[in-house]
Design a protein around this motif. Structure first.
Motif, short mmCIF file in Angstrom:
data_model
loop_
_atom_site.label_atom_id
_atom_site.label_comp_id
_atom_site.label_asym_id
_atom_site.label_seq_id
_atom_site.Cartn_x
_atom_site.Cartn_y
_atom_site.Cartn_z
N GLU A 59 98.58 12.85 -95.64
CA GLU A 59 98.40 12.04 -96.84
C GLU A 59 99.29 12.54 -97.97
O GLU A 59 99.87 11.75 -98.71
N THR A 60 99.39 13.87 -98.08
CA THR A 60 100.26 14.43 -99.12
C THR A 60 101.69 13.97 -98.92
O THR A 60 102.36 13.57 -99.87
N THR A 86 102.79 11.33 -97.34
CA THR A 86 102.91 9.90 -97.69
C THR A 86 102.98 9.74 -99.20
O THR A 86 103.80 8.98 -99.72
N GLY A 87 102.12 10.47 -99.91
CA GLY A 87 102.12 10.41 -101.37
C GLY A 87 103.47 10.78 -101.94
O GLY A 87 104.00 10.08 -102.81
N LEU A 130 106.37 10.68 -100.44
CA LEU A 130 107.37 9.67 -100.10
C LEU A 130 107.24 8.46 -101.00
O LEU A 130 108.24 7.89 -101.45
N MET A 158 105.13 1.35 -105.12
CA MET A 158 105.12 2.57 -104.30
C MET A 158 104.48 3.71 -105.07
O MET A 158 103.61 4.43 -104.55
N LEU A 184 100.74 3.27 -105.40
CA LEU A 184 100.04 3.67 -104.18
C LEU A 184 99.97 5.19 -104.09
O LEU A 184 98.95 5.75 -103.71
N ALA A 185 101.07 5.85 -104.46
CA ALA A 185 101.10 7.31 -104.38
C ALA A 185 100.04 7.92 -105.29
O ALA A 185 99.33 8.85 -104.90
N LYS A 209 96.39 8.72 -104.33
CA LYS A 209 96.07 9.98 -103.66
C LYS A 209 96.30 11.09 -104.67
O LYS A 209 97.08 10.94 -105.59
N LYS A 210 95.64 12.21 -104.44
CA LYS A 210 95.92 13.36 -105.30
C LYS A 210 97.00 14.19 -104.62
O LYS A 210 96.70 15.06 -103.83
N PHE A 211 98.26 13.89 -104.88
CA PHE A 211 99.30 14.69 -104.24
C PHE A 211 99.79 15.75 -105.21
O PHE A 211 99.80 15.53 -106.43
N PRO A 212 100.20 16.91 -104.71
CA PRO A 212 100.67 17.97 -105.60
C PRO A 212 101.89 17.48 -106.38
O PRO A 212 102.80 16.89 -105.80
#
Lengths: 285, 278
Positions: A6-7, A9-10, A12, B89, B92-93, B96-99
């Motif tokens: 998931e990370t 994908t995030g 990207l 995009m 959507l990102a 999520k909790k992305f770093p």
């Protein structure tokens, strides 16, 4: 740290935005900071490390005058856009009862935002000129017998244009927060005997603060960074920091323009930093 | 229905004055652009004519406005498509909790509040130092994105905050892949809001001045061309051009709003059939 699917994908999905911001926001700012320490001759700019540009900037009384003018424009525009923007948003949010009407009137207020600022500035000329509509009307009413000279190409016209262009940036966030106020709170205030004015001051205004702050950030940064409105509406007779930068650019004095830009950026960031203490933007979205 | 308080009528008058303040000047130059051939920049009207519009079509009279219009239109479309794709995009990102999401968020906000002239100056300097030529489709395009993308992303935030995740769960439960869920469930649901993003993308690019000033190169975009005209043209031809571009903007805005409205209606018609069965 575990890198999950998931990370990745995030990352990207965020990559295009990141690339644009790195290339056209971060890199330009870094370049400006670097160039602000360079030196310039009449024909070219020379890489160096010199504080000359900053020394000149802080040593010149013009700088302080221009910064003071910039703050003056920012403050007056802020006060007027807030007064008008709050009133308009309040009317739309609390006095218009049908939702269709609300959307229609809201759109009516926002459509000018999507048209050209330059043309909206030009369109003040027939109003404010020496023989413009304002002077003609006032003379025909007998209020004045000489045309007013300060209507166009003055601080007045600059601030008028700012208010004209940027009130929307107040209306939209304030309206947005007002629409999210729980209507039961207002009813409760009334049931407890609050007058309309008391409800406004003790319930609505405190709950609208985040919207006011966001609008304030917009208006202050737009006015402080502006150069074209001041140049156009003052007929090049007034200056703010943006014009200082654009004048240097026109003379190809890039290092000096860059130094002024760095100081302007720091000033804007400090102002925003102070304002952000009062509001959590991420929570307001 | 409850009786209107007196403040309602006072505020209605104030609101009407505000709308007049917003539109009055534009309407005035709209009228003045039909000034007769002898007429000047202000009232009185000396006859009514299409003289100044006619003059716009004469090559020699003013600069290359039609070329500028074509460039601005192309650039607007380019910025619009890029803004929609990149914003969706990124939207959507951010679900999520992305770093790194925190930094990216603050960069986006910074992009919105930074004085435009800094972008213009900085991008111009980079191209200069790299020995590249600034051009509206490269440096101009990138600079404008720093203004349109934050708006696009903010709209996406608003959209996804109101987005009902159970639709996605339902799709997944029925065996849709991640891509199918986005393509057939998420995108159709957010489509009307994407029209809003596109509207911001196109119009903000089409009208942008400060960020293109030092990044457009030798071929002007329309706002730069118009600004150039204001310094050396003192006839109502400027008004005629202003009226035409404003009319064009209104046309575009109208088209987008109608498209959004039709989509919303279609959705209402074809949406849920709950309660219509037995």
């Amino acid at each position: 740290m575990k890198v999950t699917r998931e990370t990745v994908t995030g990352w990207l999905q965020a990559a295009p935005l990141t690339v644009v911001l790195l290339g056209f926001l971060v890199a330009p700012i870094i370049t400006i900071v670097i160039v602000s320490f360079w030196q310039a001759t009449e024909f070219s700019i020379i890489p160096a490390f010199s504080l000359e540009n900053y020394e000149f900037l802080f040593g010149s009384p013009v700088t302080y005058k221009v910064f003071a003018a910039t703050f003056k424009y920012a403050f007056l525009t802020w006060a007027m856009t807030l007064a008008i923007g709050f009133t308009v948003a309040y009317y739309l949010a609390f006095h218009i009862r049908s939702q269709t009407m609300q959307i229609a009137l809201f759109l009516l207020c926002t459509i000018p935002f999507w048209t050209s600022n330059i043309i909206r500035m030009i369109s003040w000329i027939p109003f404010l000129g020496r023989n413009g509509i304002a002077n003609q009307t006032l003379i025909s009413w007998g209020v004045i017998d000489q045309p007013l000279e300060w209507l166009l190409y003055s601080d007045f016209s600059v601030i008028l244009a700012f208010v004209h262009l940027y009130t929307l940036f107040m209306v939209v966030p304030i309206f947005n927060t007002m629409m999210r106020i729980d209507r039961n709170l207002i009813e409760a205030a009334r049931d407890n005997g609050a007058s309309g004015f008391q409800t406004l001051v003790h319930v609505i205004i405190p709950l609208t603060k985040p919207g006011i702050m966001i609008g304030t950030i917009f208006v202050l940064t737009l006015v402080m960074g502006d150069f074209i409105t001041v140049r156009f509406m003052s007929g090049s007779q007034r200056a703010n920091v943006g014009r200082l930068i654009s004048n240097d650019i026109a003379l190809l004095q890039y290092p000096s323009a860059a130094a002024t830009a760095v100081v302007l950026l720091c000033t804007v960031l400090i102002v925003i930093g102070i304002l952000l203490r009062f509001v959590n933007i991420r929570k307001e979205l | 229905m409850e009786k209107r308080p007196r403040s309602f009528y006072v505020l209605t008058v104030i609101f009407a004055l505000f709308v007049l303040f917003l539109y009055g000047p534009t309407i005035t130059i709209g009228i003045l652009s039909f000034q007769g051939p002898e007429g000047g920049l202000t009232f009185p009207m000396r006859g009514v004519s299409l003289n100044w519009f006619h003059e716009l079509f004469q090559q020699q009279a003013v600069g290359d406005i039609w070329g500028a219009f074509r460039r601005s239109f192309m650039l607007g479309l380019l910025v619009m498509v890029t803004t929609v794709v990149v914003s969706v995009m990124a939207g959507l990102a951010f679900r999520k909790k992305f770093p790194g999401s925190g930094i990216l968020f603050y960069l986006t906000i910074a992009s919105l509040v930074i004085p435009s002239i800094l972008i213009s100056l900085g991008v111009g300097l980079i191209f200069n130092q790299l020995g590249l030529k600034v051009h509206w489709a490269t440096s101009g395009f990138g600079s404008q994105l720093t203004w349109t993308l934050p708006f696009g992303l903010l709209i996406m935030f608003a959209v996804f905050n109101r987005f009902d995740k159970s639709f996605e769960e339902a799709a997944r439960d029925q065996g849709a892949s991640a891509w199918q869920t986005i393509r057939f469930v998420v995108l159709p649901i957010i489509a009307p809001s994407l029209i809003g993003v596109a509207l911001f993308g196109f119009t903000l690019s089409y009208d942008e001045f400060a960020r293109t000033l030092l990044t457009a190169g030798s071929y002007n975009t329309l706002p730069l061309e118009i600004f150039g005209m204001t310094t050396n043209v003192t006839t109502p031809v400027v008004y005629a051009l202003g009226t035409l571009t404003t009319a064009f903007s209104l046309l575009i805005i109208g088209a987008f709003l109608i498209a959004a409205w039709i989509m919303a209606r279609r959705r209402a018609r074809l949406g849920s059939d709950a309660g219509k069965g037995v």
